[in-house]
Design an enzyme around this catalytic site. Structure first.
Site, PDB file in Angstrom:
ATOM      1  N   SER A 220       0.850  -1.192   0.000  1.00 46.01           N
ATOM      2  CA  SER A 220       0.000   0.000   0.000  1.00 46.01           C
ATOM      3  C   SER A 220       0.883   1.238   0.000  1.00 46.01           C
ATOM      4  O   SER A 220       1.880   1.307   0.724  1.00 46.01           O
ATOM      5  CB  SER A 220      -0.942  -0.003   1.209  1.00 46.01           C
ATOM      6  OG  SER A 220      -0.222  -0.085   2.419  1.00 46.01           O
ATOM      7  N   GLY A 222      -0.359   4.721   0.078  1.00 46.28           N
ATOM      8  CA  GLY A 222      -1.059   5.956   0.399  1.00 46.28           C
ATOM      9  C   GLY A 222      -1.719   6.548  -0.825  1.00 46.28           C
ATOM     10  O   GLY A 222      -2.435   5.870  -1.570  1.00 46.28           O
ATOM     11  N   GLY A 225      -1.684   4.805  -4.268  1.00 46.78           N
ATOM     12  CA  GLY A 225      -2.433   3.594  -4.542  1.00 46.78           C
ATOM     13  C   GLY A 225      -1.800   2.360  -3.946  1.00 46.78           C
ATOM     14  O   GLY A 225      -1.425   2.331  -2.777  1.00 46.78           O
ATOM     15  N   GLY A 251      -5.097   1.160   5.253  1.00 46.83           N
ATOM     16  CA  GLY A 251      -4.406  -0.034   4.788  1.00 46.83           C
ATOM     17  C   GLY A 251      -5.127  -1.307   5.194  1.00 46.83           C
ATOM     18  O   GLY A 251      -5.116  -2.303   4.449  1.00 46.83           O
ATOM     19  N   ASP A 252      -5.775  -1.289   6.355  1.00 52.26           N
ATOM     20  CA  ASP A 252      -6.546  -2.448   6.805  1.00 52.26           C
ATOM     21  C   ASP A 252      -7.767  -2.649   5.915  1.00 52.26           C
ATOM     22  O   ASP A 252      -8.115  -3.789   5.561  1.00 52.26           O
ATOM     23  CB  ASP A 252      -6.984  -2.254   8.253  1.00 52.26           C
ATOM     24  CG  ASP A 252      -5.826  -1.871   9.160  1.00 52.26           C
ATOM     25  OD1 ASP A 252      -4.703  -2.345   8.920  1.00 52.26           O
ATOM     26  OD2 ASP A 252      -6.049  -1.075  10.096  1.00 52.26           O
TER      27      ASP A 252
END
Length: 316
Positions: A220, A222, A225, A251-252
């Site tokens: 990931s 931010g 993308g 991110g989760d």
């Protein structure tokens, strides 16, 4: 059904502030109290979108009891393992421009007997699971290979394992042959010991994790993308957010959406990006539901070899 394991869960208190200034009295304009921890957030995001999930976590003290009550109020099935220590609390301060400041407690120490009890609970429940997701930091008292130990036992039972952690624990999970690793850009750079200035660097770093033993890597990035690197090759994509509110849990949500989308290829990446972007548009650590997802904003880049520089914004 997806089982999540969070060895260091938390109570997350998020507050909106007009401006963060050291040494001043700051009055919050809004506040939210949510269950916290990476695996906890994955379960919350899955259930918000109708995907069955069970959250396994250690709980201690009044904070642990409150964490369990909050999760049950959201409809999360919880397998709570009592521990002697007190569940930690985290504080997030969000400014109007999207800047987020977090203060995280280290968490209670876990002794070997408590970890063994968690392991037994996971193995007992994992037989009917599509995935087991091991998330977050390794708490004090446990070795860096705690997730790797779980990973090997789950793999021995024929269960797919996704791991979202950092530092030595991330490398250990790779060498243990995790089915999927989900580092963010900073975590990926740290584990390979190399700065990541463009997508080419990210792909090369993800491939190193695969060389160590991981099957797939979902990185990931931010605002840039995410990138998926697996045996089929490289896929990247983006999903812009018009009004960022909070990156906590983004991110989760990305990982939850990727797993819910089939955990393979461009379609799963696109679903994960939509979930992650939706989380960024929500306050605190709220997880998005179907009404929050804007899938048409997702762009999958058909030429990942056309690698562009990364932005300087925070990863998630």
């Amino acid at each position: 059904m997806i089982v999540t394991v969070t060895l260091n869960p938390s109570l997350d208190r998020a507050m909106d502030v007009g401006r963060l200034a050291r040494g001043e009295v700051i009055r919050a304009t809004a506040a939210h109290l949510d269950p916290g921890g990476k695996g906890v957030n994955v379960s919350r995001a899955l259930l918000a979108n109708g995907v069955p999930s069970v959250a396994v976590l250690p709980c201690g003290g009044d904070e642990g009891g409150q964490l369990v009550r909050l999760l049950k109020a959201e409809g999360v099935e919880v397998l709570a393992v009592p521990i002697a220590g007190r569940t930690r609390s985290n504080i997030t301060l969000a400014e109007p421009d999207g800047t987020v400041t977090k203060v995280n407690e280290p968490g209670p120490e876990l002794v070997r007997a408590e970890f063994d009890e968690i392991t037994d609970r996971v193995l007992a429940r994992a037989g009917s699971a599509d995935w087991v997701v091991l998330c977050g930091s390794v708490p004090p008292g446990l070795p860096a290979d705690a997730y790797a130990q779980l990973c090997r036992r789950l793999h021995g039972a024929g269960i797919r394992v996704a791991v979202d952690t950092s530092g030595p624990a991330l490398r250990e999970a790779a060498t243990a042959g995790a089915t999927l690793l989900k580092p963010n850009r900073d975590e990926l750079a740290e584990v390979v010991g190399t700065p990541l200035s463009d997508l080419g660097d990210v792909v090369a770093a993800a491939q190193r994790l695969r060389d160590w033993g991981a099957q797939s890597v979902l990185a990931s990035l931010g605002a840039d993308g995410a990138v998926l690197v697996d045996a089929d090759g490289v896929v990247s994509g983006t999903c812009p957010v018009a009004r960022p509110r909070s990156t906590v849990g983004a991110g989760d949500a990305l990982l939850a959406g990727f797993l819910a989308g089939g955990a393979r290829g461009a379609a799963a990446l696109a679903e994960g990006l939509a979930w992650g972007a939706a989380a960024v548009s929500l306050p605190g650590s709220r997880m998005p539901g179907p009404a929050d997802l804007i899938r048409h904003n997702v762009t999958i880049h058909p030429r990942p070899d056309e690698l562009r520089p990364l932005l300087s914004g925070p990863s998630s």
